[in-house]
Design a protein around this motif. Sequence first.
Motif, PDB file in Angstrom:
ATOM      1  N   ASN A   1       0.907  -1.383  -0.228  1.00  0.00           N
ATOM      2  CA  ASN A   1       0.456  -0.008  -0.223  1.00  0.00           C
ATOM      3  C   ASN A   1       0.870   0.841   0.145  1.00  0.00           C
ATOM      4  O   ASN A   1       1.798   0.478  -0.039  1.00  0.00           O
ATOM      5  N   GLU A   2      -0.152   2.649   0.542  1.00  0.00           N
ATOM      6  CA  GLU A   2       0.875   3.683   0.073  1.00  0.00           C
ATOM      7  C   GLU A   2       1.894   4.195   1.287  1.00  0.00           C
ATOM      8  O   GLU A   2       3.226   4.700   1.088  1.00  0.00           O
ATOM      9  N   ASP A   3       1.495   3.380   1.975  1.00  0.00           N
ATOM     10  CA  ASP A   3       2.444   3.381   4.073  1.00  0.00           C
ATOM     11  C   ASP A   3       3.428   3.001   3.123  1.00  0.00           C
ATOM     12  O   ASP A   3       4.863   3.302   3.258  1.00  0.00           O
ATOM     13  N   LEU A   4       2.901   2.196   2.993  1.00  0.00           N
ATOM     14  CA  LEU A   4       4.949   0.368   2.648  1.00  0.00           C
ATOM     15  C   LEU A   4       5.755   1.485   1.340  1.00  0.00           C
ATOM     16  O   LEU A   4       6.902   1.082   1.396  1.00  0.00           O
ATOM     17  N   GLN A   5       5.169   1.730   0.529  1.00  0.00           N
ATOM     18  CA  GLN A   5       5.419   2.098  -1.049  1.00  0.00           C
ATOM     19  C   GLN A   5       7.032   3.316  -0.280  1.00  0.00           C
ATOM     20  O   GLN A   5       7.817   3.947  -0.427  1.00  0.00           O
ATOM     21  N   LYS A   6       6.111   4.185   0.725  1.00  0.00           N
ATOM     22  CA  LYS A   6       6.715   5.662   0.767  1.00  0.00           C
ATOM     23  C   LYS A   6       8.043   4.753   1.619  1.00  0.00           C
ATOM     24  O   LYS A   6       9.040   6.012   1.959  1.00  0.00           O
ATOM     25  N   PHE A   7       7.816   4.636   3.039  1.00  0.00           N
ATOM     26  CA  PHE A   7       8.394   3.590   3.663  1.00  0.00           C
ATOM     27  C   PHE A   7       9.280   2.865   2.511  1.00  0.00           C
ATOM     28  O   PHE A   7      10.881   3.320   3.043  1.00  0.00           O
ATOM     29  N   VAL A   8       9.837   2.565   1.850  1.00  0.00           N
ATOM     30  CA  VAL A   8      10.534   1.308   0.912  1.00  0.00           C
ATOM     31  C   VAL A   8      11.178   3.262   0.186  1.00  0.00           C
ATOM     32  O   VAL A   8      13.156   3.163  -0.012  1.00  0.00           O
ATOM     33  N   LYS A   9      11.002   4.159  -0.042  1.00  0.00           N
ATOM     34  CA  LYS A   9      11.665   4.932  -0.981  1.00  0.00           C
ATOM     35  C   LYS A   9      12.252   5.775   0.339  1.00  0.00           C
ATOM     36  O   LYS A   9      13.197   7.011  -0.651  1.00  0.00           O
TER      37      LYS A   9
ATOM     38  N   GLY B   1      13.682   5.130   2.483  1.00  0.00           N
ATOM     39  CA  GLY B   1      15.096   3.512   3.065  1.00  0.00           C
ATOM     40  C   GLY B   1      14.194   3.430   4.529  1.00  0.00           C
ATOM     41  O   GLY B   1      15.098   2.453   5.434  1.00  0.00           O
ATOM     42  N   THR B   2      13.406   3.699   5.439  1.00  0.00           N
ATOM     43  CA  THR B   2      13.142   2.154   6.468  1.00  0.00           C
ATOM     44  C   THR B   2      12.524   1.254   5.919  1.00  0.00           C
ATOM     45  O   THR B   2      13.062   0.549   6.909  1.00  0.00           O
ATOM     46  N   LEU B   3      12.061   0.637   4.983  1.00  0.00           N
ATOM     47  CA  LEU B   3      12.568  -0.306   4.580  1.00  0.00           C
ATOM     48  C   LEU B   3      13.438  -0.646   3.730  1.00  0.00           C
ATOM     49  O   LEU B   3      13.490  -0.697   2.510  1.00  0.00           O
ATOM     50  N   GLU B   4      13.813  -2.048   3.471  1.00  0.00           N
ATOM     51  CA  GLU B   4      14.855  -2.397   2.145  1.00  0.00           C
ATOM     52  C   GLU B   4      13.563  -2.866   1.176  1.00  0.00           C
ATOM     53  O   GLU B   4      13.973  -2.606  -0.221  1.00  0.00           O
ATOM     54  N   ALA B   5      13.017  -3.477   1.481  1.00  0.00           N
ATOM     55  CA  ALA B   5      12.085  -3.863   0.387  1.00  0.00           C
ATOM     56  C   ALA B   5      10.898  -4.936   1.055  1.00  0.00           C
ATOM     57  O   ALA B   5      10.778  -4.788   2.076  1.00  0.00           O
ATOM     58  N   ILE B   6       9.671  -4.627   0.134  1.00  0.00           N
ATOM     59  CA  ILE B   6       8.879  -5.515   0.402  1.00  0.00           C
ATOM     60  C   ILE B   6       8.501  -6.689  -0.621  1.00  0.00           C
ATOM     61  O   ILE B   6       8.656  -6.295  -1.770  1.00  0.00           O
ATOM     62  N   ALA B   7       7.662  -7.594  -0.223  1.00  0.00           N
ATOM     63  CA  ALA B   7       6.927  -8.880  -1.083  1.00  0.00           C
ATOM     64  C   ALA B   7       5.543  -8.448  -1.270  1.00  0.00           C
ATOM     65  O   ALA B   7       4.914  -8.098  -0.764  1.00  0.00           O
ATOM     66  N   VAL B   8       5.391  -7.567  -2.853  1.00  0.00           N
ATOM     67  CA  VAL B   8       4.334  -7.250  -3.261  1.00  0.00           C
ATOM     68  C   VAL B   8       3.352  -7.951  -3.841  1.00  0.00           C
ATOM     69  O   VAL B   8       3.486  -9.242  -5.143  1.00  0.00           O
ATOM     70  N   GLN B   9       2.693  -8.670  -3.482  1.00  0.00           N
ATOM     71  CA  GLN B   9       1.866 -10.519  -3.854  1.00  0.00           C
ATOM     72  C   GLN B   9       0.180  -9.410  -5.178  1.00  0.00           C
ATOM     73  O   GLN B   9       0.343  -8.041  -4.806  1.00  0.00           O
TER      74      GLN B   9
END
Length: 313
Positions: free
Chosen positions: A247-255, A257-265
């Motif tokens: 979702n948008e929150d997780l996309q922002k975290f990737v952009k 650098g909070t998250l290294e990666a997200i596995a998206v179904q």
Amino acid sequence: MNKLLARILALSAVALAAGAASAGEIAVIVKTTNSTFWQNVNKGADSAIKEVKGHTLTFSGPASESAIADQVSLVENAVNRKVAGIVLAPSDPDALVPAIKKAWQARIPVVLIDSMVSDAGKAYYQSFLATDNQLAGELCAKALIAKVGSAGKVAIMSYVAGAGSEVGRVGGFRQYIEKNSKLQIVGPFYSQSQMATALNQTTDVLASNPDLKGIFGANEPTAVGMGRALVQSGKAGKVVAIGFDGNEDLQKFVKDGTLEAIAVQGSYQMGRLGVKTVAEVIAGKKVDKFVDTGVVMVTKGNIDKPEAKNVLY
């Protein structure tokens, strides 16, 4: 001979019943409506119903993923109102089996999405469409090891213990870590798919494990809560974090650098193909017992590319 004839007639009756139910309500019942992941499933279902002539669509789910009894009631209600077909994302592998058995007895086809039911329910659904959660968990573990190395501590922030997707996803992650590294696993901790719970749990884990190298958030609300805890604790970018869903929150975290990666179904595909598949069963067509709807590892490097944009929501 009489037994064989009776069986052929019974099978013919089922086929005729399936063919006769050429129009009616397709009920899509998910784990909760309070999540953008499941709302994206609904978008996919909406797009499919426009192409499936003669059918209408209803979309429902309980207030939370842990409200399993409420989901059972939704399935039973769908059976009682004699829907043409059911697309179901079961919250619990065992609790939903009696409900889908009732659908089977009423000759209402059931297509499962996202999560499996136990083997006791195998005869009562016609197809299962999902991410290969075991493989997806392994991909997340591989991405984490690539960044943190093979020694130290990593934490697992999970959601609902025993849910079909959780068993495969977290099991795949844990097994890959254990086979391919000497990393020590902290947890898992179960958020019940509540973002605020995941935030508090992650805050506690970070405080009690100051040497933590990595952390895995295994579904959307859990990963969002995990990301917010990392930011609030000042650990964002310092502890390597892998999330799940897009979702948008997780996309922002990737952009950022909070998250290294997200596995998206392929959540949109689950809804779209789920409706199309159950419509095919209603029409008497043969369908595959399992369909892999795929997963994409999204990072800062590919988040703006078509491969990511096709699954993000």
